[in-house]
Design a protein around this motif. Structure first.
Motif, PDB file in Angstrom:
ATOM      1  N   GLY A 132       0.778  -1.233   0.000  1.00 38.36           N
ATOM      2  CA  GLY A 132       0.000   0.000   0.000  1.00 38.36           C
ATOM      3  C   GLY A 132       0.804   1.274   0.000  1.00 38.36           C
ATOM      4  O   GLY A 132       0.268   2.327   0.275  1.00 38.36           O
ATOM      5  N   GLY A 133       2.093   1.227  -0.323  1.00 38.91           N
ATOM      6  CA  GLY A 133       2.875   2.445  -0.387  1.00 38.91           C
ATOM      7  C   GLY A 133       3.699   2.653   0.849  1.00 38.91           C
ATOM      8  O   GLY A 133       3.491   2.021   1.865  1.00 38.91           O
ATOM      9  N   SER A 135       2.536   4.908   8.529  1.00 38.21           N
ATOM     10  CA  SER A 135       3.155   3.933   9.419  1.00 38.21           C
ATOM     11  C   SER A 135       3.607   2.673   8.685  1.00 38.21           C
ATOM     12  O   SER A 135       3.857   1.659   9.301  1.00 38.21           O
ATOM     13  CB  SER A 135       2.181   3.576  10.530  1.00 38.21           C
ATOM     14  OG  SER A 135       1.025   2.989   9.978  1.00 38.21           O
ATOM     15  N   GLU A 136       3.673   2.713   7.343  1.00 40.21           N
ATOM     16  CA  GLU A 136       4.082   1.534   6.580  1.00 40.21           C
ATOM     17  C   GLU A 136       5.418   1.015   7.099  1.00 40.21           C
ATOM     18  O   GLU A 136       6.321   1.776   7.389  1.00 40.21           O
ATOM     19  CB  GLU A 136       4.194   1.855   5.093  1.00 40.21           C
ATOM     20  CG  GLU A 136       2.867   2.150   4.423  1.00 40.21           C
ATOM     21  CD  GLU A 136       1.901   0.994   4.428  1.00 40.21           C
ATOM     22  OE1 GLU A 136       2.295  -0.145   4.163  1.00 40.21           O
ATOM     23  OE2 GLU A 136       0.722   1.236   4.711  1.00 40.21           O
ATOM     24  N   GLY A 137       5.514  -0.276   7.219  1.00 39.48           N
ATOM     25  CA  GLY A 137       6.740  -0.902   7.689  1.00 39.48           C
ATOM     26  C   GLY A 137       6.865  -0.933   9.200  1.00 39.48           C
ATOM     27  O   GLY A 137       7.864  -1.379   9.735  1.00 39.48           O
ATOM     28  N   SER A 138       5.841  -0.477   9.906  1.00 39.67           N
ATOM     29  CA  SER A 138       5.893  -0.486  11.367  1.00 39.67           C
ATOM     30  C   SER A 138       4.798  -1.390  11.917  1.00 39.67           C
ATOM     31  O   SER A 138       3.946  -1.877  11.179  1.00 39.67           O
ATOM     32  CB  SER A 138       5.711   0.938  11.908  1.00 39.67           C
ATOM     33  OG  SER A 138       4.359   1.324  11.843  1.00 39.67           O
ATOM     34  N   ALA A 139       4.815  -1.576  13.218  1.00 36.23           N
ATOM     35  CA  ALA A 139       3.829  -2.436  13.881  1.00 36.23           C
ATOM     36  C   ALA A 139       2.420  -1.845  13.839  1.00 36.23           C
ATOM     37  O   ALA A 139       1.458  -2.531  14.134  1.00 36.23           O
ATOM     38  CB  ALA A 139       4.249  -2.674  15.325  1.00 36.23           C
ATOM     39  N   THR A 140       2.306  -0.567  13.456  1.00 34.17           N
ATOM     40  CA  THR A 140       0.997   0.081  13.419  1.00 34.17           C
ATOM     41  C   THR A 140       0.455   0.221  11.997  1.00 34.17           C
ATOM     42  O   THR A 140      -0.533   0.918  11.783  1.00 34.17           O
ATOM     43  CB  THR A 140       1.056   1.466  14.079  1.00 34.17           C
ATOM     44  OG1 THR A 140       2.025   2.268  13.396  1.00 34.17           O
ATOM     45  CG2 THR A 140       1.407   1.354  15.552  1.00 34.17           C
ATOM     46  N   MET A 141       1.065  -0.478  11.053  1.00 29.20           N
ATOM     47  CA  MET A 141       0.630  -0.325   9.668  1.00 29.20           C
ATOM     48  C   MET A 141      -0.687  -1.030   9.382  1.00 29.20           C
ATOM     49  O   MET A 141      -0.982  -2.065   9.954  1.00 29.20           O
ATOM     50  CB  MET A 141       1.713  -0.812   8.693  1.00 29.20           C
ATOM     51  CG  MET A 141       1.916  -2.311   8.649  1.00 29.20           C
ATOM     52  SD  MET A 141       3.257  -2.838   7.560  1.00 29.20           S
ATOM     53  CE  MET A 141       2.626  -2.422   5.975  1.00 29.20           C
ATOM     54  N   ARG A 142      -1.504  -0.433   8.554  1.00 28.18           N
ATOM     55  CA  ARG A 142      -2.693  -0.998   7.935  1.00 28.18           C
ATOM     56  C   ARG A 142      -3.616  -1.799   8.847  1.00 28.18           C
ATOM     57  O   ARG A 142      -3.923  -2.966   8.560  1.00 28.18           O
ATOM     58  CB  ARG A 142      -2.275  -1.807   6.735  1.00 28.18           C
ATOM     59  CG  ARG A 142      -1.483  -0.976   5.716  1.00 28.18           C
ATOM     60  CD  ARG A 142      -1.016  -1.801   4.571  1.00 28.18           C
ATOM     61  NE  ARG A 142      -2.156  -2.330   3.869  1.00 28.18           N
ATOM     62  CZ  ARG A 142      -2.536  -1.968   2.658  1.00 28.18           C
ATOM     63  NH1 ARG A 142      -1.864  -1.073   2.000  1.00 28.18           N
ATOM     64  NH2 ARG A 142      -3.582  -2.511   2.092  1.00 28.18           N
ATOM     65  N   PRO A 143      -4.097  -1.228   9.957  1.00 39.14           N
ATOM     66  CA  PRO A 143      -5.024  -1.966  10.823  1.00 39.14           C
ATOM     67  C   PRO A 143      -6.251  -2.415  10.036  1.00 39.14           C
ATOM     68  O   PRO A 143      -6.763  -1.692   9.197  1.00 39.14           O
ATOM     69  CB  PRO A 143      -5.394  -0.961  11.913  1.00 39.14           C
ATOM     70  CG  PRO A 143      -4.946   0.366  11.437  1.00 39.14           C
ATOM     71  CD  PRO A 143      -3.898   0.143  10.399  1.00 39.14           C
ATOM     72  N   GLY A 144      -6.695  -3.635  10.326  1.00 37.70           N
ATOM     73  CA  GLY A 144      -7.871  -4.193   9.675  1.00 37.70           C
ATOM     74  C   GLY A 144      -7.574  -4.986   8.418  1.00 37.70           C
ATOM     75  O   GLY A 144      -8.414  -5.756   7.967  1.00 37.70           O
ATOM     76  N   ASP A 145      -6.387  -4.799   7.840  1.00 35.73           N
ATOM     77  CA  ASP A 145      -6.037  -5.564   6.643  1.00 35.73           C
ATOM     78  C   ASP A 145      -5.581  -6.969   7.022  1.00 35.73           C
ATOM     79  O   ASP A 145      -5.180  -7.211   8.160  1.00 35.73           O
ATOM     80  CB  ASP A 145      -4.908  -4.876   5.873  1.00 35.73           C
ATOM     81  CG  ASP A 145      -5.392  -3.696   5.049  1.00 35.73           C
ATOM     82  OD1 ASP A 145      -6.581  -3.350   5.132  1.00 35.73           O
ATOM     83  OD2 ASP A 145      -4.566  -3.116   4.328  1.00 35.73           O
TER      84      ASP A 145
END
Length: 149
Positions: free
Chosen positions: A22-23, A27-37
């Motif tokens: 997703g780019g 927060s990409e690449g962190s523990a908080t990335m893309r919640p719900g995916d």
């Protein structure tokens, strides 16, 4: 020169992995990335982030119809594998939890928040919790993975 090329290739591969999920913004690449995916879509063997493969991962919410950015922090996700191994994970600031710990499937699962407990009525054969617990839900899930506060 070889070391420089190798480092460039590693950096390029990492950039492609983040782009596939997703780019590289926020927060990409962190523990908080893309919640719900569905984390395992990338974080599994053959996925764009296979170098950080998970055996189980997802996001915890306070209700089955919560928006993707409304995950809850501090919920406990208790997984018991087919061999009786118990693993307790804690959801982070966006509700995400994940593990690379070796697990024997099928798993039993429950989510706890204070005195509230939500148990899966069936054994889990896939560690990608959001593959079913999503909007819209799949495979008979009630919606998002949730535990009422």
């Amino acid at each position: 020169m070889r070391k420089t090329i190798s480092m460039y290739l590693v950096a390029s591969a990492a950039a492609m992995a983040f782009a596939a999920c997703g780019g590289g913004e926020g927060s990409e690449g962190s523990a908080t990335m893309r919640p719900g995916d569905n984390c395992l879509a990338c974080h599994s063997s053959g996925g764009a982030a296979s170098e950080k493969a998970f055996t189980a991962a997802g996001t915890v919410y306070a209700s089955p119809d919560a928006p993707s950015d409304a995950g809850i922090e501090g919920a406990l996700v208790v997984l018991t594998d087919a061999n009786g191994k118990v693993l307790t994970l804690t959801s982070n600031s966006v509700g995400n939890f994940y593990t690379s710990e070796s697990l024997a499937f099928p798993l039993r699962a429950e989510v706890r928040d204070g005195n509230s407990v939500q148990r899966m009525p069936i054994a889990i054969t896939n560690g990608g919790c959001s593959s079913c617990h999503n909007q819209p839900p799949a495979s008979g899930a009630p919606g998002r993975l949730f535990v009422a506060p």
